[in-house]
Design a protein around this motif. Sequence first.
Motif, mmCIF file in Angstrom:
data_model
loop_
_atom_site.group_PDB
_atom_site.id
_atom_site.type_symbol
_atom_site.label_atom_id
_atom_site.label_comp_id
_atom_site.label_asym_id
_atom_site.label_seq_id
_atom_site.Cartn_x
_atom_site.Cartn_y
_atom_site.Cartn_z
ATOM 1 N N GLY A 30 39.916 -72.957 39.071
ATOM 2 C CA GLY A 30 38.631 -72.472 39.592
ATOM 3 C C GLY A 30 37.477 -72.526 38.610
ATOM 4 N N THR A 31 37.685 -73.087 37.411
ATOM 5 C CA THR A 31 36.600 -73.077 36.414
ATOM 6 C C THR A 31 35.393 -73.886 36.885
ATOM 7 O OG1 THR A 31 37.606 -74.937 35.230
ATOM 8 C CG2 THR A 31 38.130 -72.725 34.424
ATOM 9 N N LEU A 32 35.623 -74.884 37.720
ATOM 10 C CA LEU A 32 34.510 -75.655 38.287
ATOM 11 C C LEU A 32 34.268 -75.258 39.739
ATOM 12 C CD1 LEU A 32 35.323 -79.170 36.801
ATOM 13 C CD2 LEU A 32 33.494 -77.613 36.100
ATOM 14 N N VAL A 103 45.566 -78.938 34.384
ATOM 15 C CA VAL A 103 45.691 -80.381 34.149
ATOM 16 C C VAL A 103 45.213 -81.136 35.392
ATOM 17 C CG1 VAL A 103 47.396 -82.209 33.792
ATOM 18 C CG2 VAL A 103 47.598 -80.048 32.532
ATOM 19 N N GLY A 104 45.632 -80.681 36.574
ATOM 20 C CA GLY A 104 45.239 -81.365 37.814
ATOM 21 C C GLY A 104 43.736 -81.296 38.046
ATOM 22 N N GLY A 105 43.147 -80.131 37.812
ATOM 23 C CA GLY A 105 41.699 -79.980 38.001
ATOM 24 C C GLY A 105 40.919 -80.895 37.073
ATOM 25 N N ASN A 106 41.463 -81.131 35.887
ATOM 26 C CA ASN A 106 40.786 -81.990 34.911
ATOM 27 C C ASN A 106 40.652 -83.429 35.410
ATOM 28 O OD1 ASN A 106 40.621 -83.409 31.936
ATOM 29 N ND2 ASN A 106 39.869 -81.306 31.943
ATOM 30 N N LEU A 107 41.566 -83.851 36.279
ATOM 31 C CA LEU A 107 41.503 -85.218 36.824
ATOM 32 C C LEU A 107 40.293 -85.396 37.744
ATOM 33 C CD1 LEU A 107 45.260 -85.730 37.829
ATOM 34 C CD2 LEU A 107 44.167 -86.147 35.612
ATOM 35 N N PHE A 108 39.749 -84.272 38.233
ATOM 36 C CA PHE A 108 38.634 -84.330 39.180
ATOM 37 C C PHE A 108 37.329 -83.833 38.560
ATOM 38 C CE2 PHE A 108 42.530 -84.223 41.522
ATOM 39 C CZ PHE A 108 42.325 -85.175 42.505
ATOM 40 N N GLY A 114 36.677 -83.916 31.554
ATOM 41 C CA GLY A 114 37.813 -84.792 31.844
ATOM 42 C C GLY A 114 38.549 -85.244 30.601
ATOM 43 N N ASP A 115 38.494 -84.438 29.528
ATOM 44 C CA ASP A 115 39.162 -84.835 28.275
ATOM 45 C C ASP A 115 40.666 -85.038 28.458
ATOM 46 O OD1 ASP A 115 36.909 -84.752 26.396
ATOM 47 O OD2 ASP A 115 36.846 -82.627 26.878
ATOM 48 N N PHE A 116 41.289 -84.155 29.224
ATOM 49 C CA PHE A 116 42.749 -84.274 29.389
ATOM 50 C C PHE A 116 43.099 -85.512 30.211
ATOM 51 C CE2 PHE A 116 47.097 -82.986 29.979
ATOM 52 C CZ PHE A 116 47.352 -82.215 28.861
ATOM 53 N N ALA A 117 42.247 -85.815 31.182
ATOM 54 C CA ALA A 117 42.475 -87.011 32.008
ATOM 55 C C ALA A 117 42.421 -88.273 31.137
ATOM 56 C CB ALA A 117 41.437 -87.082 33.116
ATOM 57 N N VAL A 118 41.554 -88.278 30.131
ATOM 58 C CA VAL A 118 41.439 -89.427 29.223
ATOM 59 C C VAL A 118 42.779 -89.644 28.502
ATOM 60 C CG1 VAL A 118 40.280 -90.283 27.140
ATOM 61 C CG2 VAL A 118 38.956 -89.128 28.924
ATOM 62 N N HIS A 208 31.634 -93.394 34.845
ATOM 63 C CA HIS A 208 31.642 -92.397 35.907
ATOM 64 C C HIS A 208 32.919 -91.546 35.878
ATOM 65 C CE1 HIS A 208 30.330 -90.803 39.616
ATOM 66 N NE2 HIS A 208 31.335 -91.296 40.313
ATOM 67 N N THR A 209 34.025 -92.213 35.519
ATOM 68 C CA THR A 209 35.319 -91.522 35.390
ATOM 69 C C THR A 209 35.912 -91.953 34.037
ATOM 70 O OG1 THR A 209 36.608 -93.368 36.286
ATOM 71 C CG2 THR A 209 35.754 -91.788 37.895
ATOM 72 N N PRO A 210 36.971 -91.304 33.562
ATOM 73 C CA PRO A 210 37.675 -91.827 32.391
ATOM 74 C C PRO A 210 38.079 -93.271 32.667
ATOM 75 C CG PRO A 210 38.468 -89.635 32.923
ATOM 76 C CD PRO A 210 37.550 -90.032 34.046
ATOM 77 N N LEU A 211 37.986 -94.140 31.640
ATOM 78 C CA LEU A 211 38.277 -95.559 31.891
ATOM 79 C C LEU A 211 39.014 -96.173 30.709
ATOM 80 C CD1 LEU A 211 35.857 -97.095 30.089
ATOM 81 C CD2 LEU A 211 34.503 -96.390 32.047
ATOM 82 N N ARG A 212 39.706 -97.287 31.003
ATOM 83 C CA ARG A 212 40.454 -98.008 29.974
ATOM 84 C C ARG A 212 39.513 -98.918 29.193
ATOM 85 N NH1 ARG A 212 45.419 -99.722 31.966
ATOM 86 N NH2 ARG A 212 45.688 -101.116 30.188
ATOM 87 N N ALA A 213 39.805 -99.105 27.899
ATOM 88 C CA ALA A 213 39.060 -100.036 27.051
ATOM 89 C C ALA A 213 39.868 -101.322 26.989
ATOM 90 C CB ALA A 213 38.898 -99.420 25.663
ATOM 91 N N LYS A 214 39.835 -102.077 28.083
ATOM 92 C CA LYS A 214 40.766 -103.216 28.195
ATOM 93 C C LYS A 214 40.446 -104.326 27.199
ATOM 94 C CE LYS A 214 42.377 -102.257 32.782
ATOM 95 N NZ LYS A 214 42.484 -102.584 34.185
#
Length: 272
Positions: A30-32, A103-108, A114-118, A208-214
């Motif tokens: 609920g933090t967000l 952890v799940g909320g961090n994905l959104f 979104g540090d954990f999602a990264v 816009h979202t966490p992304l890969r540095a391909k």
Amino acid sequence: MTVAVKTFARLADAASAVSTERGARFLAGGTLLMRAVNEADPSIETIVRSTDPAFVHVAVSSARVELGAGATMAAILAERELSFLHRVARAVGGPAVREAATVGGNLFAPSPYGDFAVALLALDATVTLAGGYGQRELPLDELLAGRERGASLVSKIAFRRPPGETFRFATVTRVHPKGLSVLSIAALLPLTNARIAGARIAYGAMGHTPLRAKAAERALEGRALDAAGIAPALAVAADGTSPRDDAIASAWWRREILPVHLRRLLLGVDQV
Ligand SMILES: Cc1cc2nc3c(=O)[nH]c(=O)nc-3n(C[C@H](O)[C@H](O)[C@H](O)COP(=O)(O)OP(=O)(O)OC[C@H]3O[C@@H](n4cnc5c(N)ncnc54)[C@H](O)[C@@H]3O)c2cc1C
């Protein structure tokens, strides 16, 4: 405006409610979400919760990690076997936020959150979606690409436990000891005969979202983790990124400092 709160003992039933109830949003820490409710966001008509114990369950073996999406940053910090993720969990807010933030909320969480999602993206995590008619597993990249569509409930996140010291994470902030991330970087750096084999690098706040540095991942393949070996990766560090101007930093500045911090991370020089 009133908001209905519906609590379900089973995640599957909560998932059904999220996808069928009008204006339904799932509540984790609920933090967000509670901020949006307190600001009377008119799109939120029903809050869905679940007390399913599986939602907060954490399982760590020598080979694999499974995190219930409801596991909090504080729960990650309490688990010694997850010490490689402690730096990541500590990057999320202050102590009060970490007690609730999941952890799940961090994905959104919108960028620059979104540090954990990264970290999970670099770790090649898969997510399990709960549904009224069964579960579905998909790569985290796919969830992040379609996350704006909503109406899905993540029940679990899983990934291979990174061997030895192969996982690294850094967050860059302007306010010390803890401010919002200007950017964050996570890297999984497996070595074969002292050469990189199959690196995964992920950025936060560079899109816009966490992304890969391909491009950087490709440039690292077969190279040594020394100044000469990483130079080609640094040259393409910002390829494929699309950072935004915000109150924390400009897009230009994010692109400028990205190679500096990627260099420190790859060479194992601790961040300041
Ligand atoms: C003061 C403050 C500082 C913060 N600092 C940081 C920071 O440094 N780094 C950072 O990354 N974040 C930060 N955050 C953002 C936030 O706390 C975290 O991203 C947190 O992990 C979000 O999780 P939550 O459980 O609180 O999500 P909630 O607020 O419960 O939910 C957020 C959104 O995600 C959806 N959601 C939640 N769980 C699920 C699920 N399992 N399946 C599907 N949808 C779901 C909700 O419906 C909602 O739309 C900060 C927040 C605050 C208030």
